[in-house]
Design a protein around this motif. Structure first.
Motif, PDB file in Angstrom:
ATOM      1  N   MET A   1       0.844  -1.196   0.000  1.00  0.00           N
ATOM      2  CA  MET A   1       0.000   0.000   0.000  1.00  0.00           C
ATOM      3  C   MET A   1       0.874   1.240   0.000  1.00  0.00           C
ATOM      4  N   ASN A   2       0.527   2.195  -0.821  1.00  0.00           N
ATOM      5  CA  ASN A   2       1.295   3.424  -0.901  1.00  0.00           C
ATOM      6  C   ASN A   2       0.807   4.446   0.102  1.00  0.00           C
ATOM      7  N   ALA A   3       1.725   5.183   0.690  1.00  0.00           N
ATOM      8  CA  ALA A   3       1.376   6.257   1.594  1.00  0.00           C
ATOM      9  C   ALA A   3       0.836   7.442   0.810  1.00  0.00           C
ATOM     10  N   ARG A   4       0.071   8.284   1.491  1.00  0.00           N
ATOM     11  CA  ARG A   4      -0.400   9.511   0.849  1.00  0.00           C
ATOM     12  C   ARG A   4       0.783  10.460   0.726  1.00  0.00           C
ATOM     13  N   LEU A   5       1.035  10.934  -0.470  1.00  0.00           N
ATOM     14  CA  LEU A   5       2.177  11.802  -0.705  1.00  0.00           C
ATOM     15  C   LEU A   5       1.822  13.246  -0.405  1.00  0.00           C
ATOM     16  N   PRO A   6       2.794  14.035   0.051  1.00  0.00           N
ATOM     17  CA  PRO A   6       2.522  15.441   0.325  1.00  0.00           C
ATOM     18  C   PRO A   6       2.204  16.197  -0.956  1.00  0.00           C
ATOM     19  N   ASP A   7       1.364  17.216  -0.824  1.00  0.00           N
ATOM     20  CA  ASP A   7       0.943  17.975  -1.999  1.00  0.00           C
ATOM     21  C   ASP A   7       2.097  18.740  -2.647  1.00  0.00           C
ATOM     22  N   HIS A   8       3.152  19.019  -1.877  1.00  0.00           N
ATOM     23  CA  HIS A   8       4.221  19.872  -2.393  1.00  0.00           C
ATOM     24  C   HIS A   8       5.337  19.099  -3.097  1.00  0.00           C
ATOM     25  N   THR A   9       5.243  17.775  -3.189  1.00  0.00           N
ATOM     26  CA  THR A   9       6.322  17.023  -3.816  1.00  0.00           C
ATOM     27  C   THR A   9       6.510  17.445  -5.273  1.00  0.00           C
ATOM     28  N   VAL A  10       7.774  17.516  -5.686  1.00  0.00           N
ATOM     29  CA  VAL A  10       8.078  17.875  -7.076  1.00  0.00           C
ATOM     30  C   VAL A  10       8.297  16.628  -7.922  1.00  0.00           C
ATOM     31  N   ILE A  11       8.218  15.470  -7.298  1.00  0.00           N
ATOM     32  CA  ILE A  11       8.361  14.219  -8.045  1.00  0.00           C
ATOM     33  C   ILE A  11       7.116  14.007  -8.891  1.00  0.00           C
ATOM     34  N   GLN A  12       7.334  13.714 -10.163  1.00  0.00           N
ATOM     35  CA  GLN A  12       6.217  13.578 -11.111  1.00  0.00           C
ATOM     36  C   GLN A  12       5.685  12.156 -11.118  1.00  0.00           C
ATOM     37  N   ALA A  13       4.410  11.995 -10.862  1.00  0.00           N
ATOM     38  CA  ALA A  13       3.778  10.676 -10.920  1.00  0.00           C
ATOM     39  C   ALA A  13       3.426  10.339 -12.361  1.00  0.00           C
ATOM     40  N   ILE A  14       3.773   9.124 -12.776  1.00  0.00           N
ATOM     41  CA  ILE A  14       3.417   8.664 -14.119  1.00  0.00           C
ATOM     42  C   ILE A  14       2.763   7.297 -14.007  1.00  0.00           C
ATOM     43  N   ARG A  15       1.902   6.996 -14.946  1.00  0.00           N
ATOM     44  CA  ARG A  15       1.273   5.683 -14.973  1.00  0.00           C
ATOM     45  C   ARG A  15       2.238   4.649 -15.557  1.00  0.00           C
ATOM     46  N   PRO A  16       2.116   3.409 -15.151  1.00  0.00           N
ATOM     47  CA  PRO A  16       2.989   2.373 -15.719  1.00  0.00           C
ATOM     48  C   PRO A  16       2.945   2.334 -17.240  1.00  0.00           C
ATOM     49  N   LYS A  17       1.772   2.645 -17.824  1.00  0.00           N
ATOM     50  CA  LYS A  17       1.656   2.548 -19.279  1.00  0.00           C
ATOM     51  C   LYS A  17       2.550   3.545 -20.004  1.00  0.00           C
ATOM     52  N   VAL A  18       3.007   4.596 -19.305  1.00  0.00           N
ATOM     53  CA  VAL A  18       3.952   5.527 -19.931  1.00  0.00           C
ATOM     54  C   VAL A  18       5.248   4.799 -20.263  1.00  0.00           C
ATOM     55  N   LEU A  19       5.724   3.972 -19.337  1.00  0.00           N
ATOM     56  CA  LEU A  19       6.928   3.179 -19.596  1.00  0.00           C
ATOM     57  C   LEU A  19       6.682   2.140 -20.674  1.00  0.00           C
ATOM     58  N   PHE A  20       5.532   1.492 -20.601  1.00  0.00           N
ATOM     59  CA  PHE A  20       5.239   0.444 -21.571  1.00  0.00           C
ATOM     60  C   PHE A  20       5.107   1.028 -22.981  1.00  0.00           C
ATOM     61  N   LYS A  21       4.552   2.237 -23.074  1.00  0.00           N
ATOM     62  CA  LYS A  21       4.470   2.905 -24.374  1.00  0.00           C
ATOM     63  C   LYS A  21       5.861   3.256 -24.891  1.00  0.00           C
ATOM     64  N   ALA A  22       6.744   3.664 -23.987  1.00  0.00           N
ATOM     65  CA  ALA A  22       8.119   3.972 -24.393  1.00  0.00           C
ATOM     66  C   ALA A  22       8.817   2.729 -24.940  1.00  0.00           C
ATOM     67  N   ILE A  23       8.516   1.566 -24.353  1.00  0.00           N
ATOM     68  CA  ILE A  23       9.066   0.308 -24.864  1.00  0.00           C
ATOM     69  C   ILE A  23       8.554   0.047 -26.272  1.00  0.00           C
ATOM     70  N   GLU A  24       7.257   0.246 -26.493  1.00  0.00           N
ATOM     71  CA  GLU A  24       6.697   0.058 -27.836  1.00  0.00           C
ATOM     72  C   GLU A  24       7.361   0.986 -28.842  1.00  0.00           C
ATOM     73  N   ASN A  25       7.603   2.224 -28.426  1.00  0.00           N
ATOM     74  CA  ASN A  25       8.239   3.191 -29.325  1.00  0.00           C
ATOM     75  C   ASN A  25       9.672   2.784 -29.667  1.00  0.00           C
ATOM     76  N   ARG A  26      10.370   2.212 -28.686  1.00  0.00           N
ATOM     77  CA  ARG A  26      11.763   1.837 -28.926  1.00  0.00           C
ATOM     78  C   ARG A  26      11.877   0.555 -29.738  1.00  0.00           C
ATOM     79  N   PHE A  27      10.916  -0.356 -29.563  1.00  0.00           N
ATOM     80  CA  PHE A  27      10.961  -1.635 -30.263  1.00  0.00           C
ATOM     81  C   PHE A  27       9.692  -1.819 -31.104  1.00  0.00           C
ATOM     82  N   PRO A  28       9.522  -0.997 -32.119  1.00  0.00           N
ATOM     83  CA  PRO A  28       8.290  -1.077 -32.920  1.00  0.00           C
ATOM     84  C   PRO A  28       8.173  -2.415 -33.628  1.00  0.00           C
TER      85      PRO A  28
END
Length: 243
Positions: A1-28
């Motif tokens: 379970m993930n903790a609730r992150l503070p509103d001020h964090t500068v870390i960008q949240a991305i969905r797993p599919k962003v990585l998976f899409k990058a894989i598709e782009n690299r290995f078409p």
């Protein structure tokens, strides 16, 4: 379970599919698969999603020289060795088992110190059991160091600027994560990916606290529904563009 992150964090949240899409782009046109073992039910293991994120980043960067802070049962070491080129090398570091207490107290599911004590106890009793069961092809790719990572002399070991994939998942206290991170940047090649586990953990809050401060002025990502954060260095910083 993930903790609730503070509103001020500068870390960008991305969905797993962003990585998976990058894989598709690299290995078409390719079906990109990976080898994974059934996740251990023991405390300290990674989920299937986290395993797929690690492998995706290794494949996306073409990692061939990998370093892992925190061997524990050796499951992640095995995962990386199985999903990298045959000539890749994986170096992993953890405490010498005979220097670790085999006792622990406290609620290991709620208390970070008790959790770390449990993990050290399990390592003292069983060692890197997943790695021990691996075949010769895996062992030929893995170098295991038994040493406190905070005493690691990067220059003496010849590790400066030698690794393109560095995974930080050792001790979870603030000072240990900070020291391992400092060493990771000294060990990283110009183009590299640095990853941390236990970001947004309900138990190991020091990792989240450290990274939220460390991320100022950096582009660090947190993969949603996991406890993995990562930073792409050098030319790798463009790998997610267009994903």
């Amino acid at each position: 379970m993930n903790a609730r992150l503070p509103d001020h964090t500068v870390i960008q949240a991305i969905r797993p599919k962003v990585l998976f899409k990058a894989i598709e782009n690299r290995f078409p046109g390719q079906n990109v698969g990976f080898t994974v073992n059934i996740p251990s039910p023991d405390i300290g293991g990674m989920t299937l999603l986290e395993s797929s994120v690690l492998v995706s980043l290794a494949k996306l960067t073409g990692a061939s020289s990998l370093f892992e802070f925190g061997t524990f049962m050796g499951a992640t070491t095995l995962l990386l060795a199985q999903n990298t080129p045959v000539d890749a090398q994986v170096v992993t570091i953890d405490l010498p088992p005979d220097e670790v207490s085999s006792t622990h107290t406290g609620d290991v599911l709620k208390d970070g110190d008790a959790n770390d004590d449990y993990l050290r106890s399990a390592f003292a009793d069983q060692g890197a059991r997943c790695l021990a069961r691996a075949d010769a092809a895996v062992h030929s790719k893995v170098q295991q160091i038994l040493q406190d990572s905070t005493t690691l002399d990067v220059r003496e070991q010849g590790f400066e600027h030698q690794f393109d994939f560095i995974f930080i998942d050792g001790g979870h206290h603030f000072d240990i994560v900070k020291k391992d991170t400092e060493n990771a940047y000294r060990m990283a090649r110009k183009n590299a990916v640095v990853l941390w586990h236990d970001y947004a953990s309900n138990i190991h809050s020091d990792v989240t606290e450290f990274l939220n401060g460390h991320a100022q002025g950096r582009r660090i990502y947190h993969v949603e529904h996991t406890m993995i954060a990562f930073e792409l260095l050098g030319d790798f910083s463009t790998l997610l563009s267009g994903s």
